[in-house]
Design a protein around this motif. Structure first.
Motif, short mmCIF file in Angstrom:
data_model
loop_
_atom_site.label_atom_id
_atom_site.label_comp_id
_atom_site.label_asym_id
_atom_site.label_seq_id
_atom_site.Cartn_x
_atom_site.Cartn_y
_atom_site.Cartn_z
N THR A 108 12.63 -3.90 -17.39
CA THR A 108 12.98 -2.55 -17.85
C THR A 108 11.84 -1.83 -18.55
O THR A 108 11.97 -0.65 -18.86
CB THR A 108 14.17 -2.61 -18.81
OG1 THR A 108 13.80 -3.38 -19.97
CG2 THR A 108 15.37 -3.24 -18.15
N ASP A 141 4.63 1.95 -13.98
CA ASP A 141 6.02 2.29 -14.25
C ASP A 141 6.58 2.92 -12.98
O ASP A 141 6.53 4.14 -12.79
CB ASP A 141 6.11 3.25 -15.44
CG ASP A 141 7.55 3.55 -15.83
OD1 ASP A 141 8.46 3.18 -15.06
OD2 ASP A 141 7.76 4.14 -16.90
N ALA A 145 9.61 3.22 -11.83
CA ALA A 145 10.82 4.03 -11.92
C ALA A 145 10.50 5.47 -12.30
O ALA A 145 11.10 6.41 -11.77
CB ALA A 145 11.78 3.42 -12.92
N ASN A 146 9.57 5.64 -13.25
CA ASN A 146 9.23 6.98 -13.72
C ASN A 146 7.96 7.54 -13.09
O ASN A 146 7.54 8.66 -13.41
CB ASN A 146 9.08 6.99 -15.24
CG ASN A 146 10.40 6.71 -15.94
OD1 ASN A 146 11.46 6.97 -15.40
ND2 ASN A 146 10.33 6.17 -17.14
N ASN A 147 7.32 6.73 -12.25
CA ASN A 147 6.12 7.16 -11.53
C ASN A 147 5.02 7.62 -12.49
O ASN A 147 4.44 8.69 -12.32
CB ASN A 147 6.45 8.26 -10.53
CG ASN A 147 5.30 8.47 -9.54
OD1 ASN A 147 4.57 7.52 -9.22
ND2 ASN A 147 5.14 9.69 -9.06
N THR A 176 15.54 2.76 -21.27
CA THR A 176 16.93 2.45 -20.91
C THR A 176 17.84 2.72 -22.11
O THR A 176 17.40 2.69 -23.26
CB THR A 176 17.07 1.00 -20.45
OG1 THR A 176 16.59 0.13 -21.49
CG2 THR A 176 16.26 0.74 -19.19
N GLY A 186 9.21 -0.90 -13.82
CA GLY A 186 10.57 -0.44 -13.56
C GLY A 186 11.39 -0.19 -14.80
O GLY A 186 12.30 -0.95 -15.09
N ASN A 187 11.13 0.88 -15.55
CA ASN A 187 11.91 1.15 -16.75
C ASN A 187 13.40 1.33 -16.46
O ASN A 187 14.24 0.93 -17.26
CB ASN A 187 11.39 2.42 -17.44
CG ASN A 187 10.08 2.18 -18.15
OD1 ASN A 187 9.72 1.05 -18.41
ND2 ASN A 187 9.36 3.25 -18.43
N GLY A 188 13.72 1.96 -15.35
CA GLY A 188 15.13 2.20 -15.04
C GLY A 188 15.68 1.26 -14.01
O GLY A 188 16.77 1.49 -13.48
N GLY A 189 14.98 0.20 -13.68
CA GLY A 189 15.43 -0.69 -12.62
C GLY A 189 15.10 -0.11 -11.27
O GLY A 189 14.60 1.01 -11.15
N GLY A 190 15.39 -0.83 -10.21
CA GLY A 190 15.09 -0.32 -8.88
C GLY A 190 15.38 -1.34 -7.82
O GLY A 190 15.76 -2.48 -8.11
N TRP A 236 10.89 -0.93 -4.73
CA TRP A 236 10.22 -0.62 -5.99
C TRP A 236 9.56 -1.86 -6.58
O TRP A 236 8.41 -1.83 -6.99
CB TRP A 236 11.24 -0.06 -6.98
CG TRP A 236 11.52 1.40 -6.80
CD1 TRP A 236 11.09 2.20 -5.77
CD2 TRP A 236 12.28 2.21 -7.68
NE1 TRP A 236 11.55 3.47 -5.94
CE2 TRP A 236 12.29 3.52 -7.10
CE3 TRP A 236 12.97 2.01 -8.86
CZ2 TRP A 236 12.94 4.59 -7.70
CZ3 TRP A 236 13.63 3.07 -9.46
CH2 TRP A 236 13.62 4.35 -8.89
#
Length: 273
Positions: free
Chosen positions: A173, A196, A198-200, A208, A255-259, A263
């Motif tokens: 995360t 990162d 998830a947030n590119n 999270t 992957g801060n938000g998962g994927g 990803w």
């Protein structure tokens, strides 16, 4: 009770008992099945074999106390050690019949060979044993050591304690600051990379919901990353798995938000460079 009624109940009960089938008891097993049969094994096969002591010389390539030997005399009388081999002096006796012997420094192997030729059964150096490295991090002994010992990590630390050149991709995360993590940014490598996924972006901060709560925030990425990147032997928190006593290995938070698999796969490839 009315005699007529009593006779009627008695007759009905007798009828029911005769109508129910009675299962006979099984016959006893034939005596032949209880006859012992020979197994072909003898009592000698289960006797404990006596221990045998290796003969000859021990390993003189391992670290040992200079000028000292441990000798199992065998056919060589203890009182004859000093008289038959020059420069040998008995310092004392040890359990198991061994003698603690002093010899000239630098001549340990030569004196051991001479003692062997004179009839000594086994001669070895007085090996040196040193305690395994143990970090002073307060959570190491009560929480980590039992699990680390299962795979022998403390033994491995004698040969390798990590490298700052090693980058481990943590597909989790993200990251949050912590006093037990490196403060120089070495935990997020390679620098400037869009890790990162998830947030590119190149910001590894864990955004999270659980990690951004004002009360009792929890970052799963930080928990996982600290196993690999916590500063070891600093008197704080936990110990990283590599020991970290010779260098802190960096890691990449992904992957801060998962994927999904795409990803995660992309993040690992980015961490590999």
């Amino acid at each position: 009770m009315n005699p007529i009624l009593f006779l009627g109940v008695l007759s009905a009960t007798a009828f029911l008992l005769t109508a129910c089938p009675q299962t006979p008891l099984p016959p006893p097993p034939p005596s032949s099945t209880c006859t012992p049969t020979a197994t072909g094994l003898s009592a000698q096969a289960f006797q404990v074999q006596s221990l045998t002591v290796t003969q000859g010389l021990g390993d003189f390539s391992a670290p040992y106390v200079p000028g000292e030997l441990l000798v199992l005399p065998g056919s060589l009388l203890p009182q004859a050690l000093s008289s038959q081999v020059e420069g040998v002096r008995i310092k004392g006796s040890l359990p198991g019949g061994f003698l603690h012997v002093q010899v000239p420094v630098g001549q340990e192997r030569a004196k051991a060979q001479e003692l062997s030729r004179r009839g000594a059964q086994f001669i070895q150096p007085n090996y040196l044993y040193r305690p395994l490295l143990e970090p002073n991090d307060p959570k190491y002994r009560p929480y980590q050591k039992p699990y680390f010992d299962l795979v022998g990590l403390a033994d491995a630390w004698q040969s390798y304690t990590g490298s700052a050149q090693v980058v481990v991709a943590v597909a989790d995360t993200g990251y949050q600051s912590h006093e037990d993590m490196p403060q120089n940014g070495s935990w997020y490598l390679p620098a400037g990379q869009t890790l990162d996924i998830a947030n590119n972006d190149s910001d590894p901060w864990d955004d999270t919901p659980a990690a951004t709560m004002q009360r009792d925030p929890f970052s799963h990425g930080l928990a996982v990353g600290s196993v690999l990147g916590a500063v070891t032997n600093n008197g704080k928190g936990i110990t990283q798995e590599t020991g970290g006593l010779g260098g802190i290995g960096g890691y990449a938070g992904l992957g801060n938000g998962g994927g999904g698999c795409a990803w995660l796969g992309f993040g690992v490839r980015e961490a590999l460079g």
